[in-house]
Write an enzyme that holds these catalytic residues in place. Sequence first.
Site, PDB file in Angstrom:
ATOM      1  N   THR A   1      37.951  40.542  57.437  1.00 59.45           N
ATOM      2  CA  THR A   1      38.072  39.732  58.541  1.00 59.45           C
ATOM      3  C   THR A   1      37.284  40.446  59.786  1.00 59.45           C
ATOM      4  OG1 THR A   1      39.778  38.773  57.810  1.00 59.45           O
ATOM      5  CG2 THR A   1      39.356  38.311  60.079  1.00 59.45           C
TER       6      THR A   1
ATOM      7  N   HIS B   1      33.754  40.592  59.649  1.00 60.96           N
ATOM      8  CA  HIS B   1      33.057  39.292  59.940  1.00 60.96           C
ATOM      9  C   HIS B   1      32.943  39.349  61.437  1.00 60.96           C
ATOM     10  CE1 HIS B   1      33.217  37.505  55.896  1.00 60.96           C
ATOM     11  NE2 HIS B   1      34.104  37.798  55.822  1.00 60.96           N
TER      12      HIS B   1
ATOM     13  N   CYS C   1      58.702  26.440  59.087  1.00 60.22           N
ATOM     14  CA  CYS C   1      59.119  27.602  59.842  1.00 60.22           C
ATOM     15  C   CYS C   1      60.822  27.535  59.941  1.00 60.22           C
ATOM     16  CB  CYS C   1      58.829  27.540  61.461  1.00 60.22           C
ATOM     17  SG  CYS C   1      57.432  28.455  61.705  1.00 60.22           S
TER      18      CYS C   1
ATOM     19  N   ILE D   1      42.106  44.699  47.958  1.00 56.74           N
ATOM     20  CA  ILE D   1      43.386  43.756  47.660  1.00 56.74           C
ATOM     21  C   ILE D   1      43.374  43.596  46.186  1.00 56.74           C
ATOM     22  CG2 ILE D   1      44.254  41.336  47.965  1.00 56.74           C
ATOM     23  CD1 ILE D   1      43.121  41.486  50.707  1.00 56.74           C
TER      24      ILE D   1
ATOM     25  N   ASP E   1      34.291  43.449  38.681  1.00 54.35           N
ATOM     26  CA  ASP E   1      33.519  43.633  39.710  1.00 54.35           C
ATOM     27  C   ASP E   1      32.284  44.129  39.294  1.00 54.35           C
ATOM     28  OD1 ASP E   1      32.687  44.713  42.262  1.00 54.35           O
ATOM     29  OD2 ASP E   1      34.673  44.366  43.051  1.00 54.35           O
TER      30      ASP E   1
ATOM     31  N   LEU F   1      43.018  33.892  45.980  1.00 56.81           N
ATOM     32  CA  LEU F   1      43.265  34.525  47.266  1.00 56.81           C
ATOM     33  C   LEU F   1      41.556  34.603  48.086  1.00 56.81           C
ATOM     34  CD1 LEU F   1      45.281  36.824  48.814  1.00 56.81           C
ATOM     35  CD2 LEU F   1      43.216  37.840  48.120  1.00 56.81           C
TER      36      LEU F   1
HETATM   37  P1  NAD Z   1      36.269  42.838  49.434  1.00 58.96           P
HETATM   38  O1  NAD Z   1      35.163  41.947  49.712  1.00 58.96           O
HETATM   39  O2  NAD Z   1      36.378  44.306  49.709  1.00 58.96           O
HETATM   40  O3  NAD Z   1      36.368  42.512  47.892  1.00 58.96           O
HETATM   41  C1  NAD Z   1      35.577  41.734  46.951  1.00 58.96           C
HETATM   42  C2  NAD Z   1      34.954  42.115  45.667  1.00 58.96           C
HETATM   43  O4  NAD Z   1      35.024  41.409  45.005  1.00 58.96           O
HETATM   44  C3  NAD Z   1      34.119  43.137  46.161  1.00 58.96           C
HETATM   45  O5  NAD Z   1      34.405  44.593  45.468  1.00 58.96           O
HETATM   46  C4  NAD Z   1      32.854  42.646  45.083  1.00 58.96           C
HETATM   47  O6  NAD Z   1      31.941  43.604  44.408  1.00 58.96           O
HETATM   48  C5  NAD Z   1      33.779  41.861  44.250  1.00 58.96           C
HETATM   49  N1  NAD Z   1      33.012  40.609  43.547  1.00 58.96           N
HETATM   50  C6  NAD Z   1      31.817  40.085  43.968  1.00 58.96           C
HETATM   51  N2  NAD Z   1      31.360  39.228  43.182  1.00 58.96           N
HETATM   52  C7  NAD Z   1      32.161  39.227  42.159  1.00 58.96           C
HETATM   53  C8  NAD Z   1      32.284  38.732  40.695  1.00 58.96           C
HETATM   54  N3  NAD Z   1      31.428  37.582  40.310  1.00 58.96           N
HETATM   55  N4  NAD Z   1      33.034  39.012  39.849  1.00 58.96           N
HETATM   56  C9  NAD Z   1      33.953  39.959  40.352  1.00 58.96           C
HETATM   57  N5  NAD Z   1      34.006  40.619  41.497  1.00 58.96           N
HETATM   58  C10 NAD Z   1      32.945  40.169  42.438  1.00 58.96           C
HETATM   59  O7  NAD Z   1      37.660  41.817  49.896  1.00 58.96           O
HETATM   60  P2  NAD Z   1      38.955  42.573  50.049  1.00 58.96           P
HETATM   61  O8  NAD Z   1      39.474  42.853  51.228  1.00 58.96           O
HETATM   62  O9  NAD Z   1      39.751  42.952  48.892  1.00 58.96           O
HETATM   63  O10 NAD Z   1      39.658  40.750  50.001  1.00 58.96           O
HETATM   64  C11 NAD Z   1      39.294  40.062  48.805  1.00 58.96           C
HETATM   65  C12 NAD Z   1      39.108  38.444  49.329  1.00 58.96           C
HETATM   66  O11 NAD Z   1      40.267  37.935  49.789  1.00 58.96           O
HETATM   67  C13 NAD Z   1      38.248  38.202  50.061  1.00 58.96           C
HETATM   68  O12 NAD Z   1      37.289  37.292  49.730  1.00 58.96           O
HETATM   69  C14 NAD Z   1      38.926  38.056  51.379  1.00 58.96           C
HETATM   70  O13 NAD Z   1      37.853  37.277  52.256  1.00 58.96           O
HETATM   71  C15 NAD Z   1      39.997  37.403  50.837  1.00 58.96           C
HETATM   72  N6  NAD Z   1      41.309  37.387  51.829  1.00 58.96           N
HETATM   73  C16 NAD Z   1      42.010  36.498  51.595  1.00 58.96           C
HETATM   74  C17 NAD Z   1      43.352  36.511  52.336  1.00 58.96           C
HETATM   75  C18 NAD Z   1      44.208  35.408  52.408  1.00 58.96           C
HETATM   76  O14 NAD Z   1      45.239  35.455  52.901  1.00 58.96           O
HETATM   77  N7  NAD Z   1      43.983  34.410  51.491  1.00 58.96           N
HETATM   78  C19 NAD Z   1      43.501  37.699  53.254  1.00 58.96           C
HETATM   79  C20 NAD Z   1      42.578  38.758  53.235  1.00 58.96           C
HETATM   80  C21 NAD Z   1      41.363  38.577  52.386  1.00 58.96           C
HETATM   81 ZN    ZN Z   2      55.643  26.745  62.447  1.00 57.73          ZN
END
Ligand code: NAD
Ligand code: ZN
Length: 343
Positions: A40, A43, A99, A175, A195, A262
């Site tokens: 984030t 971004h 909450c 993650i 990945d 996620l």
């Molecule tokens: P990141 O971008 O570092 O990791 C994503 C991984 O997915 C990368 O290593 C990428 O190479 C891989 N990837 C791309 N295409 C793929 C495919 N076709 N098959 C398999 N893997 C593939 O992100 P992160 O920090 O580990 O976060 C993971 C995701 O979770 C991101 O989309 C992020 O935006 C999201 N996120 C969600 C929350 C939530 O609360 N829901 C919180 C934090 C992050």
């Molecule tokens: Zn609330």
Amino acid sequence: MKALVKTKAQVGLELKEVPIPEPGPDDVCIHIMKSSICGTDLHIYDWDDWASANINIPLTIGHEYVGIIDKVGSNVSDYSPGDLVSGEGHIVCGRCRNCLAGRRHLCNKTLGVGIDRPGAFAEYLAIPVDNVWNCDRKIPLEILTCFDPLGNATHAALSFNVIGEDVLITGAGPIGLMAASIVRHAGARHVVVTDPNPYRLALAEKMDVTMAINPLQQDLIEIMDYLDMKEGFDVGLEMSGNPKALDSMLKHMSHGGKIALLGLLPETTVTDWNKVIFHGLTIKGIYGREMFETWYKMTTMLQSGLDISQVVTHQISYKDFTDGFELMRSGQCGKVVLDWEQM
Ligand code: NAD
Ligand code: ZN
């Protein structure tokens, strides 16, 4: 104090001198020791469409951190200066139905630290005492600063029973890597991680997964065959945000399989809903961490042998933040930690 501030509607951040925040009556002010960079933050750094629509500048960003309490507000009696803490980055309203029922992670008025209010890429951060997590001093600081993303991984990975189950994790970002470690710790049989990035696959191998595969080169059907899996994966953790990964997951789940979503998918994602229906799949959206059950579990899993140390690949001074963001952009890293005490 020094802070990394988004000052202009363009790529980058500015290292600036800003006033130290004064805690309100129900707040604590934390002297930040380490913080870590999240997708984030990248971004916001890159000022993409999401950032320009959601971020009001100027803003100090960052929401993953660990530090020492410096000052407490007049109503705070259960924390004191000197306590080692991290904090939940979702500030909830405390008054909505969820909450009041204790489901604070489902608050519909959530505000984000470092997104809607000043963040943790600074020498000091003020947050409500209700968001503070008391840290175990035996856990290394570079792990404690990752409690926010470790919490995302924990929330998703513990959503379904994984004991003896076969788990597919798409995406070996920080993650996904942490989630792989958690499901292994929680007793999964096979943990298969996909990945396309070789650097990330090499990291996944270090997390004691059964197989780490490149989806562009290897087919999951062959892998299932190799592992003598007959009916597909029991639990899926989608952690890439890539529609192709989700599509492949839906194709390789066993009937009745359970999926935690996620990764943030693009709006244009097309999903084969009939697979979900005919195969009786359960899909759960994961946002943030359960307050504070997830924080409790992260702590106790680390105390009982969970090891995510391999995920932290870089520790640099906050002054070298541009290098940190470049690393994040390159994908040649796990978690990048900024040290606020290095001079
Ligand atoms: P990141 O971008 O570092 O990791 C994503 C991984 O997915 C990368 O290593 C990428 O190479 C891989 N990837 C791309 N295409 C793929 C495919 N076709 N098959 C398999 N893997 C593939 O992100 P992160 O920090 O580990 O976060 C993971 C995701 O979770 C991101 O989309 C992020 O935006 C999201 N996120 C969600 C929350 C939530 O609360 N829901 C919180 C934090 C992050
Ligand atoms: Zn609330």
